[in-house]
Write a protein that holds these residues in place. Structure first.
Motif, mmCIF file in Angstrom:
data_model
loop_
_atom_site.group_PDB
_atom_site.id
_atom_site.type_symbol
_atom_site.label_atom_id
_atom_site.label_comp_id
_atom_site.label_asym_id
_atom_site.label_seq_id
_atom_site.Cartn_x
_atom_site.Cartn_y
_atom_site.Cartn_z
ATOM 1 N N ILE A 1 -20.026 -6.640 11.286
ATOM 2 C CA ILE A 1 -20.813 -6.233 12.687
ATOM 3 C C ILE A 1 -21.945 -5.313 12.449
ATOM 4 C CG2 ILE A 1 -20.439 -5.316 14.899
ATOM 5 C CD1 ILE A 1 -17.740 -6.580 14.820
ATOM 6 N N ILE A 2 -21.563 -4.223 11.680
ATOM 7 C CA ILE A 2 -22.477 -3.299 11.238
ATOM 8 C C ILE A 2 -23.727 -3.868 10.501
ATOM 9 C CG2 ILE A 2 -22.884 -1.364 9.730
ATOM 10 C CD1 ILE A 2 -19.978 -0.492 10.505
ATOM 11 N N ASP A 3 -23.353 -4.643 9.623
ATOM 12 C CA ASP A 3 -24.601 -5.343 8.551
ATOM 13 C C ASP A 3 -25.452 -6.222 9.789
ATOM 14 O OD1 ASP A 3 -23.687 -3.989 6.420
ATOM 15 O OD2 ASP A 3 -22.392 -5.926 5.636
ATOM 16 N N SER A 4 -24.874 -6.741 10.524
ATOM 17 C CA SER A 4 -25.819 -7.584 11.279
ATOM 18 C C SER A 4 -26.476 -6.830 12.088
ATOM 19 C CB SER A 4 -24.867 -8.522 12.373
ATOM 20 O OG SER A 4 -25.327 -9.240 13.203
ATOM 21 N N GLN B 1 -18.334 5.468 3.661
ATOM 22 C CA GLN B 1 -18.668 5.100 2.282
ATOM 23 C C GLN B 1 -18.587 3.629 2.218
ATOM 24 O OE1 GLN B 1 -16.161 6.625 -1.038
ATOM 25 N NE2 GLN B 1 -17.750 6.030 -2.330
ATOM 26 N N TYR B 2 -17.687 3.057 2.658
ATOM 27 C CA TYR B 2 -17.287 1.421 2.575
ATOM 28 C C TYR B 2 -18.372 0.855 3.356
ATOM 29 C CZ TYR B 2 -15.450 -3.200 2.997
ATOM 30 O OH TYR B 2 -15.205 -4.440 3.114
ATOM 31 N N CYS B 3 -18.861 1.420 4.438
ATOM 32 C CA CYS B 3 -19.787 0.722 5.072
ATOM 33 C C CYS B 3 -21.398 1.180 5.131
ATOM 34 C CB CYS B 3 -19.451 0.986 6.845
ATOM 35 S SG CYS B 3 -18.035 0.488 7.541
ATOM 36 N N SER B 4 -21.340 2.034 3.896
ATOM 37 C CA SER B 4 -22.664 2.610 3.367
ATOM 38 C C SER B 4 -23.526 3.128 4.530
ATOM 39 C CB SER B 4 -23.699 1.227 2.971
ATOM 40 O OG SER B 4 -22.943 0.721 1.758
ATOM 41 N N LEU B 5 -22.724 4.027 5.363
ATOM 42 C CA LEU B 5 -23.325 5.052 6.368
ATOM 43 C C LEU B 5 -23.373 6.271 6.275
ATOM 44 C CD1 LEU B 5 -21.922 2.863 9.335
ATOM 45 C CD2 LEU B 5 -24.171 2.704 8.490
ATOM 46 N N ASP B 6 -24.278 7.024 6.808
ATOM 47 C CA ASP B 6 -24.335 8.347 6.490
ATOM 48 C C ASP B 6 -23.540 9.205 7.234
ATOM 49 O OD1 ASP B 6 -25.924 7.649 4.439
ATOM 50 O OD2 ASP B 6 -27.733 7.636 5.523
ATOM 51 N N ILE B 7 -23.481 9.074 8.640
ATOM 52 C CA ILE B 7 -22.671 10.028 9.806
ATOM 53 C C ILE B 7 -21.808 9.394 10.483
ATOM 54 C CG2 ILE B 7 -24.651 11.431 9.530
ATOM 55 C CD1 ILE B 7 -25.980 10.181 12.047
ATOM 56 N N GLY B 8 -21.015 10.211 11.110
ATOM 57 C CA GLY B 8 -19.945 9.826 11.992
ATOM 58 C C GLY B 8 -19.349 11.084 12.608
#
Length: 224
Positions: A99-102, A127-134
């Motif tokens: 979903i994130i990639d889409s 890290q798994y989703c290749s994102l920077d912030i949460g």
């Protein structure tokens, strides 16, 4: 109207519910975040993917939204990382990454993860989703503050509960204790709670928040 509020009103935030568990559970957190963001002057949309049956369905919903909308930032709530069922052991993170990639195919704007499931292992999920912030823990204070600082071009790395990428790995800020007595009751008009009821699901009423215990099987002490 103050200049800060005029600036914030020009920014649209998309809240996304990727939870497709059945029976469906209404995303209470997104109703709360919608109210908090609206009070801070942001325009808020909700993309609820709960009722999508397969990859083609949620991809079509995402395509449809971005065909006619542009946003300043996107916030995705992860209520669960798995179905908590011994028999099925369905792990959701790979599906959420799809979903994130889409979404990423349509927008390069800031994408922020949060929610109870995310708060159990934020660094690993980012890290798994290749994102920077949460944001781990409660988001009603931290998310509007984060987006306000982003909108103003200010440094946001001191926001309570922020988890963000650094040179080696991620850094996690302490969360902020929220005194609920000083917070306005949420409007709860973002989520289509009636649809959840009609389609055999359930709604939510928060009677308490958090827990002082540290039971290893429970996410509440981490998320609230």
């Amino acid at each position: 109207m103050c200049p800060e509020r005029e600036t914030a009103l020009a920014h649209r935030v998309l809240l996304v519910n990727p939870n497709q568990m059945k029976p469906p559970v209404a995303p209470l957190a997104l109703d709360y975040l919608d109210s908090a963001l609206s009070e801070s002057g942001f325009v808020v949309d909700l993309l609820d993917l709960c009722f999508c049956q397969n990859t083609e369905d949620f991809t079509a919903e995402i395509d449809r939204y971005f065909a006619s909308n542009s946003v300043f930032a996107i916030a995705i709530t992860l209520r669960n990382t798995d179905d908590t069922c011994f028999n099925t052991q369905d792990f959701f993170i790979p599906r959420i990454k799809k979903i994130i990639d889409s979404i990423r195919a349509h927008s390069s704007d800031p994408l922020i993860l949060g929610g109870s499931g995310f708060s159990t292992m934020p660094e690993a999920i980012l890290q798994y989703c290749s994102l920077d912030i949460g944001i781990w823990g409660e988001g009603e204070y931290s998310l509007p503050l984060l987006l306000t600082k982003m909108a103003g071009g200010e440094d946001y790395h001191g926001v309570p509960g922020l988890v963000y990428r650094v040179t080696k790995g991620y850094r996690r800020n302490p969360s902020e204790y929220l005194d609920l007595k000083n917070m306005a009751a949420p409007e709860r008009n973002a989520v289509d709670n009636r649809r959840y009821f009609l389609e055999g699901g359930m709604g939510n009423i928060e009677a308490k928040r958090g827990c002082p215990k540290r039971c290893i099987y429970c996410a509440d002490p981490l998320a609230k």
